[in-house]
Design a protein around this motif. Structure first.
Motif, PDB file in Angstrom:
ATOM      1  N   PRO A   1      -1.135   9.486   2.090  1.00 44.46           N
ATOM      2  CA  PRO A   1      -1.934  10.436   1.291  1.00 44.46           C
ATOM      3  C   PRO A   1      -2.785   9.760   0.242  1.00 44.46           C
ATOM      4  CG  PRO A   1       0.341  11.191   1.534  1.00 44.46           C
ATOM      5  CD  PRO A   1       0.318   9.791   2.037  1.00 44.46           C
TER       6      PRO A   1
ATOM      7  N   LYS B   1      -5.008  17.332  -1.099  1.00 46.08           N
ATOM      8  CA  LYS B   1      -3.897  16.397  -0.888  1.00 46.08           C
ATOM      9  C   LYS B   1      -3.033  16.830   0.301  1.00 46.08           C
ATOM     10  CE  LYS B   1      -3.644  15.009  -5.755  1.00 46.08           C
ATOM     11  NZ  LYS B   1      -2.812  14.993  -6.978  1.00 46.08           N
ATOM     12  N   ARG B   2      -3.050  18.119   0.591  1.00 45.11           N
ATOM     13  CA  ARG B   2      -2.285  18.606   1.743  1.00 45.11           C
ATOM     14  C   ARG B   2      -3.228  18.764   2.933  1.00 45.11           C
ATOM     15  NH1 ARG B   2      -0.592  21.859  -2.573  1.00 45.11           N
ATOM     16  NH2 ARG B   2      -1.833  23.615  -1.842  1.00 45.11           N
TER      17      ARG B   2
END
Length: 553
Positions: free
Chosen positions: A126, A90-91
Motif C-alpha cells: 500500500p 488507500k483501500r
C-alpha cells in the motif's frame, strides 16, 4: 524515469533489441506515448507528483513540468476533499484500482469535474508509488445537468398539456350535454325551436320515421354546400360525399339512416368525414337522438371540427420537431464531443501516420510487419471518422427528404451507432436478410430513429435477463405487395397482452420514469411513410416489434 517504476507487463510489449541505442529509442518511445495521450497521466509518491505528462498539467491549467514535486492537495477545493480521497484511495481493493469523480480546482481557481483513476505500482504494498490517470469530464457533467433541466421542463410541459386536455375534454362534454338538452327543449316548444333552428351555429338535420330528411337549417346547408332546395336534394343523394374509409363512401341520406338510434333512450355520438364539391375534406362531430313526437324520426346535430383536425395535424408537426429535439438531447452532446475531442486527435494521428510513412519509407519496405501495422492504423482512423459522420447525420436537423434507402445498410449503421450501449449491456445481435431485398422509399434519419428506439427498448427490457441470453434479432423481409418489413425481437419478458393496444398511445408508458412518447413518435414516423407498426409477443418469449416501409419505385 517513469517506466522504471511500472511493471513491464503493463507496458506495450514491443520487440526491442538490447543494445544501448535501442534502449534510448525505447525510452523515447514511452516518453512520446505518455506525453501525447489525450488523458492526464501522473506518477506519485506520498501524494506528491514525481512526474506528470503535459496533458495532466494542461487539464489543471499548469505549464508542462510545473506540477513536479507539488502536493496533490493544490488540486482539491478543501482540506476535507483532500483528506476524504486520502482515506479512500488507500483501500484500492482486489482489483488494485481506485476511481472517483470529483470537482477539482484549476490553477486560476476555476472548478472542473475530473474522472480520476489510480493504481499501485506494487499491488501488495500500500505504500508503494501510484500511477494516476485524469480525464476532464466537465462537458459531460454540464450535459447531464442540462438534460435533467430539459427533462424537468418537458415533464412540466406534459403535465400542463395533460391538464389542459382534461379541461378541454370536460368543457366539450359539458357543452355536448348542454346541446342535447337544448335540442330536447326545441321539440317541446315549436316557437322557440324555430328561432333557434334558424340561428343556431351548429348544423341541424331532422328526418321522418322513414329516415327521409324533412328539415335542415342554414348552418347545415352551409356545411354541406347546398345553397338551394334543388341543390340540396342532389347533395343529399350524392354517393361520393360521406367518406367512410379510403375506398368507401356513401350519400348523406344513407349515412343518417344507418346512424339513426333505434329508440329514444339511446343517443348516437360519432364522427363524419365530408367531401365538399371542391374536393376539400371536412370533419364533423355528430350527435343523433330519436324523437318521440308523432311523424318525426330523429334529429341530427353536426359540429364542424375541421379546424380541430388541422390543429391536430399541426400538433403532429410539433411532435416531429420534438422528435428531433429528443435526438439532439440524446446525441447532441455526444456528437459535439466526438467532433471536437476526436476530430483534432484523429487529424493529428493521420498527419503523424503520413509523416512516419514519409520519414521511414525505405525502412518500411524491409519491414512488412510495420507496414501492415500502419495499414491497420490507417483503416481504424478511417473507421473512427465514419462513426463521427454517422452520428452527425443522425442528429442533423433537416427537412424530411424521402430517398431510396438500403434497409440492411441502415440497420447496420444504426447498430454501429449503438455499439456502446450494446457492449455496455452485454447484448449481442443477429441480422437475418437472406434474399436480395429491394430498397425502400424513406427518410434515413427518421427511420433510423425508429430503429434506435426499438433497439434501446429491447436492451432495457432485458435488464433482468442473464447476460448470455441477451440477444436482439433483427429480420428484414418482404411484407406483402410493395412493402418491406423490419422486425426487432428480444428475449425479455414481453408486453402484457392487455397493454399491447395501449403502448403506441401518447403519454402511455410501462416504465416508471417514462414519458410515453417514444413509441408514439415511432408510430407517427412510420405512418408518415405510409407504413404500419405493431407489437406481438413471440411464442418463445420476448416482444417482437415490426414496422413496414414502402418499396422504392
Amino acid at each position: 524515469m517513469l517506466k522504471k517504476h511500472i511493471p513491464q507487463a503493463s507496458l506495450p510489449q514491443l520487440d526491442w533489441d538490447d543494445d544501448s541505442t535501442t534502449s534510448l529509442r525505447r525510452d523515447h518511445f514511452y516518453e512520446l506515448v505518455f506525453n501525447n495521450t489525450i488523458v492526464g497521466i501522473s506518477y506519485m509518491r506520498n501524494r506528491r507528483f514525481v512526474w506528470a505528462n503535459a496533458r495532466m498539467a494542461e487539464i489543471f491549467g499548469y505549464e508542462d513540468g510545473e506540477l513536479t514535486g507539488q502536493s496533490v492537495r493544490m488540486l482539491y477545493s478543501s482540506d476535507e476533499e483532500y483528506e476524504d480521497v486520502g482515506r479512500h484511495f488507500k483501500r484500492f481493493g482486489p482489483a488494485n484500482v481506485y476511481t472517483h469523480e470529483r470537482a477539482m480546482v484549476k490553477k486560476n481557481g476555476e472548478m472542473l469535474w475530473c474522472l480520476i483513476s489510480g493504481r499501485l505500482t506494487e499491488p501488495n504494498d500500500p505504500s508503494s508509488p501510484t500511477v494516476w490517470v485524469a480525464q476532464d469530464i466537465s462537458l459531460r457533467k454540464q450535459a447531464e445537468n442540462q438534460l435533467k433541466r430539459a427533462k424537468l421542463r418537458l415533464e412540466h410541459t406534459v403535465e400542463t398539456r395533460t391538464q389542459n386536455l382534461h379541461r378541454i375534454n370536460e368543457t366539450l362534454r359539458l357543452e355536448m350535454d348542454r346541446r342535447i338538452d337544448m335540442q330536447a327543449a326545441l321539440v317541446e316548444s315549436r316557437e322557440k325551436y324555430r328561432a333557434l333552428f334558424r340561428h343556431l351555429s351548429i348544423g341541424i338535420l331532422i328526418t321522418d320515421n322513414s329516415g327521409k330528411t324533412i328539415e335542415i337549417n342554414s348552418a347545415m346547408q352551409k356545411f354541406i354546400g347546398a345553397s338551394s332546395s334543388a341543390l340540396l336534394a342532389q347533395v343529399l343523394d350524392d354517393p361520393n360525399r360521406v367518406v367512410e374509409s379510403e375506398d368507401n363512401s356513401c350519400s348523406l341520406q344513407q349515412f343518417i339512416k344507418e346512424k339513426t338510434p333505434a329508440d329514444g333512450r339511446r343517443v348516437y355520438r360519432g364522427h363524419m368525414a365530408w367531401r365538399s364539391i371542391t374536393g376539400e375534406l371536412k370533419q364533423f362531430l355528430l350527435i343523433a337522438n330519436r324523437l318521440s313526437s308523432h311523424g318525426l324520426g330523429a334529429v341530427f346535430a353536426f359540429e364542424d371540427i375541421t379546424e380541430r383536425y388541422r390543429a391536430r395535424e399541426r400538433e403532429n408537426a410539433q411532435q416531429i420537431a420534438l422528435a428531433h429535439a429528443m435526438r439532439v438531447s440524446m446525441m447532441g452532446q455526444f456528437a459535439s464531443s466526438l467532433a471536437h475531442e476526436l476530430g483534432q486527435p484523429l487529424n493529428a494521428c493521420e498527419s503523424y501516420l503520413a509523416g512516419i510513412r514519409l520519414r521511414f519509407g525505405d525502412d518500411l519496405a524491409d519491414r512488412p510487419e510495420l507496414q501492415g501495422a500502419l495499414d491497420h492504423i490507417s483503416r481504424h482512423l478511417e473507421q473512427a471518422g465514419q462513426v463521427i459522420r454517422n452520428v452527425r447525420r443522425f442528429v442533423s436537423n433537416q427537412e424530411p427528404e424521402f430517398e431510396s434507402v438500403d434497409a440492411s445498410e441502415l440497420v447496420k449503421q444504426t447498430l454501429v451507432l449503438l455499439r456502446m450501449q450494446l457492449k455496455a449491456s452485454g447484448t449481442v445481435f443477429e441480422i437475418e436478410a437472406k434474399e436480395k431485398l429491394p430498397k425502400v422509399q424513406a427518410h434515413w434519419t427518421e427511420v433510423q430513429q425508429v430503429i434506435v428506439n426499438l433497439i434501446v427498448n429491447a436492451i432495457e427490457s432485458m435488464a433482468n435477463v442473464p447476460v448470455a441470453q441477451r440477444i436482439i434479432r433483427i429480420k428484414i423481409c418482404r411484407e406483402g405487395k410493395g412493402m418491406l418489413g423490419i422486425h426487432v425481437s428480444d428475449n425479455g419478458p414481453g408486453v402484457a397482452p392487455e397493454l399491447i393496444d395501449q403502448i403506441f398511445k401518447p403519454y402511455f408508458s410501462t416504465k416508471k420514469d417514462g414519458l410515453g412518447m417514444g413509441l408514439m413518435i415511432c408510430r407517427t414516423i412510420v405512418e408518415s411513410h405510409r407504413g404500419a407498426i405493431r407489437c406481438v409477443n413471440s411464442p418463445g418469449g420476448g416482444a417482437n416489434f415490426s414496422f413496414t416501409l414502402p418499396v422504392a419505385k
